[in-house]
Design a protein around this motif. Structure first.
Motif, PDB file in Angstrom:
ATOM      1  N   ARG A   2      54.516  46.625  23.396  1.00 55.83           N
ATOM      2  CA  ARG A   2      53.415  47.193  24.529  1.00 55.83           C
ATOM      3  C   ARG A   2      52.192  46.574  24.033  1.00 55.83           C
ATOM      4  O   ARG A   2      51.749  46.821  23.010  1.00 55.83           O
ATOM      5  N   ILE A   3      51.666  46.132  25.425  1.00 59.50           N
ATOM      6  CA  ILE A   3      50.263  45.777  25.351  1.00 59.50           C
ATOM      7  C   ILE A   3      49.117  46.809  25.614  1.00 59.50           C
ATOM      8  O   ILE A   3      49.458  47.233  26.765  1.00 59.50           O
ATOM      9  N   GLU A   4      48.135  47.086  24.957  1.00 62.51           N
ATOM     10  CA  GLU A   4      47.401  48.057  25.353  1.00 62.51           C
ATOM     11  C   GLU A   4      46.025  47.497  26.082  1.00 62.51           C
ATOM     12  O   GLU A   4      45.627  46.390  25.896  1.00 62.51           O
ATOM     13  N   LEU A   5      45.780  48.178  27.062  1.00 60.08           N
ATOM     14  CA  LEU A   5      44.604  47.877  27.891  1.00 60.08           C
ATOM     15  C   LEU A   5      43.246  48.104  26.993  1.00 60.08           C
ATOM     16  O   LEU A   5      43.409  48.977  26.370  1.00 60.08           O
ATOM     17  N   PRO A   6      42.370  47.235  26.961  1.00 60.65           N
ATOM     18  CA  PRO A   6      40.970  47.365  26.095  1.00 60.65           C
ATOM     19  C   PRO A   6      40.214  48.620  26.793  1.00 60.65           C
ATOM     20  O   PRO A   6      40.198  49.066  27.718  1.00 60.65           O
ATOM     21  N   ALA A   7      39.647  49.070  25.924  1.00 59.93           N
ATOM     22  CA  ALA A   7      38.765  50.375  26.101  1.00 59.93           C
ATOM     23  C   ALA A   7      37.804  49.921  26.848  1.00 59.93           C
ATOM     24  O   ALA A   7      36.989  50.539  27.859  1.00 59.93           O
ATOM     25  N   LYS A   9      36.106  47.588  29.535  1.00 66.07           N
ATOM     26  CA  LYS A   9      36.674  46.702  30.758  1.00 66.07           C
ATOM     27  C   LYS A   9      35.647  47.268  31.825  1.00 66.07           C
ATOM     28  O   LYS A   9      35.225  48.407  31.725  1.00 66.07           O
ATOM     29  N   ASN A  70      53.269  47.663  31.684  1.00 67.99           N
ATOM     30  CA  ASN A  70      53.871  49.056  30.660  1.00 67.99           C
ATOM     31  C   ASN A  70      54.192  49.877  31.739  1.00 67.99           C
ATOM     32  O   ASN A  70      53.271  50.428  32.584  1.00 67.99           O
ATOM     33  N   TYR A  72      55.219  54.125  32.376  1.00 67.86           N
ATOM     34  CA  TYR A  72      54.996  55.408  31.796  1.00 67.86           C
ATOM     35  C   TYR A  72      55.793  56.571  32.418  1.00 67.86           C
ATOM     36  O   TYR A  72      56.516  57.227  31.964  1.00 67.86           O
ATOM     37  N   TRP A  98      43.037  43.651  34.533  1.00 67.16           N
ATOM     38  CA  TRP A  98      43.914  44.886  34.202  1.00 67.16           C
ATOM     39  C   TRP A  98      44.245  45.796  35.379  1.00 67.16           C
ATOM     40  O   TRP A  98      43.218  45.740  36.251  1.00 67.16           O
ATOM     41  N   THR A 100      45.735  49.609  36.718  1.00 63.52           N
ATOM     42  CA  THR A 100      46.539  51.131  36.363  1.00 63.52           C
ATOM     43  C   THR A 100      46.833  51.296  37.720  1.00 63.52           C
ATOM     44  O   THR A 100      46.441  51.446  38.939  1.00 63.52           O
ATOM     45  N   GLU A 113      50.624  50.683  33.746  1.00 60.47           N
ATOM     46  CA  GLU A 113      49.560  49.835  33.706  1.00 60.47           C
ATOM     47  C   GLU A 113      49.755  48.295  33.415  1.00 60.47           C
ATOM     48  O   GLU A 113      50.846  48.161  32.560  1.00 60.47           O
TER      49      GLU A 113
END
Length: 141
Positions: A2-7, A9, A70, A72, A98, A100, A113
């Protein structure tokens, strides 16, 4: 993985996409490939809104060099997807995009996302080229 979106952005574009019956798969939810198509649509619509030609193989423009998503929660017909597009991390020739995705009737519940590394290229030369100043300014925080 899983790749997280950066805080950190920057929101640059929002759009609503109707979920079509034909976008569903045999399991009764949005086909996985369609999520990628929605992310692509947002990137292209964003570039079009900036006046960047998106269908001419000449001049300069963007291409992606990777993409991920990802998942959810399931998205199902009928409904509309609220897609928010963000950018971050400009470099010499690249920046990150990115996205969502949430149902328009539940905009605070992210269902999926994803993102892509975007590279600016000279289409004729088929080579990466420096981000134009106007774009660098737009994708910087």
């Amino acid at each position: 993985m899983r790749i997280e979106l950066p805080a950190k952005k920057k929101l640059v574009y929002e759009m609503s996409i109707p979920i079509r019956w034909g976008d569903m798969d045999a399991m009764g939810h949005l086909n996985n490939g369609t999520y990628f198509r929605y992310l692509e649509t947002a990137r292209i619509d964003w570039m079009s809104s900036l006046g960047v030609p998106t269908n001419a193989p000449e001049g300069e423009g963007m291409v992606i060099v990777n993409a991920f998503c990802n998942f959810y929660r399931q998205l199902e017909y009928p409904g509309n997807v609220l897609l928010k597009m963000y950018v971050s991390d400009p470099a010499r020739t690249t920046f990150e995009t990115w996205g969502t995705m949430a149902r328009a009737d539940a905009p605070d519940v992210v269902c999926a996302e994803g993102g892509a590394t975007t590279i600016w290229i000279d289409y004729g030369k088929q080579k990466a080229t420096t981000l134009p100043d106007w774009l660098r300014s737009l994708v910087s925080d």
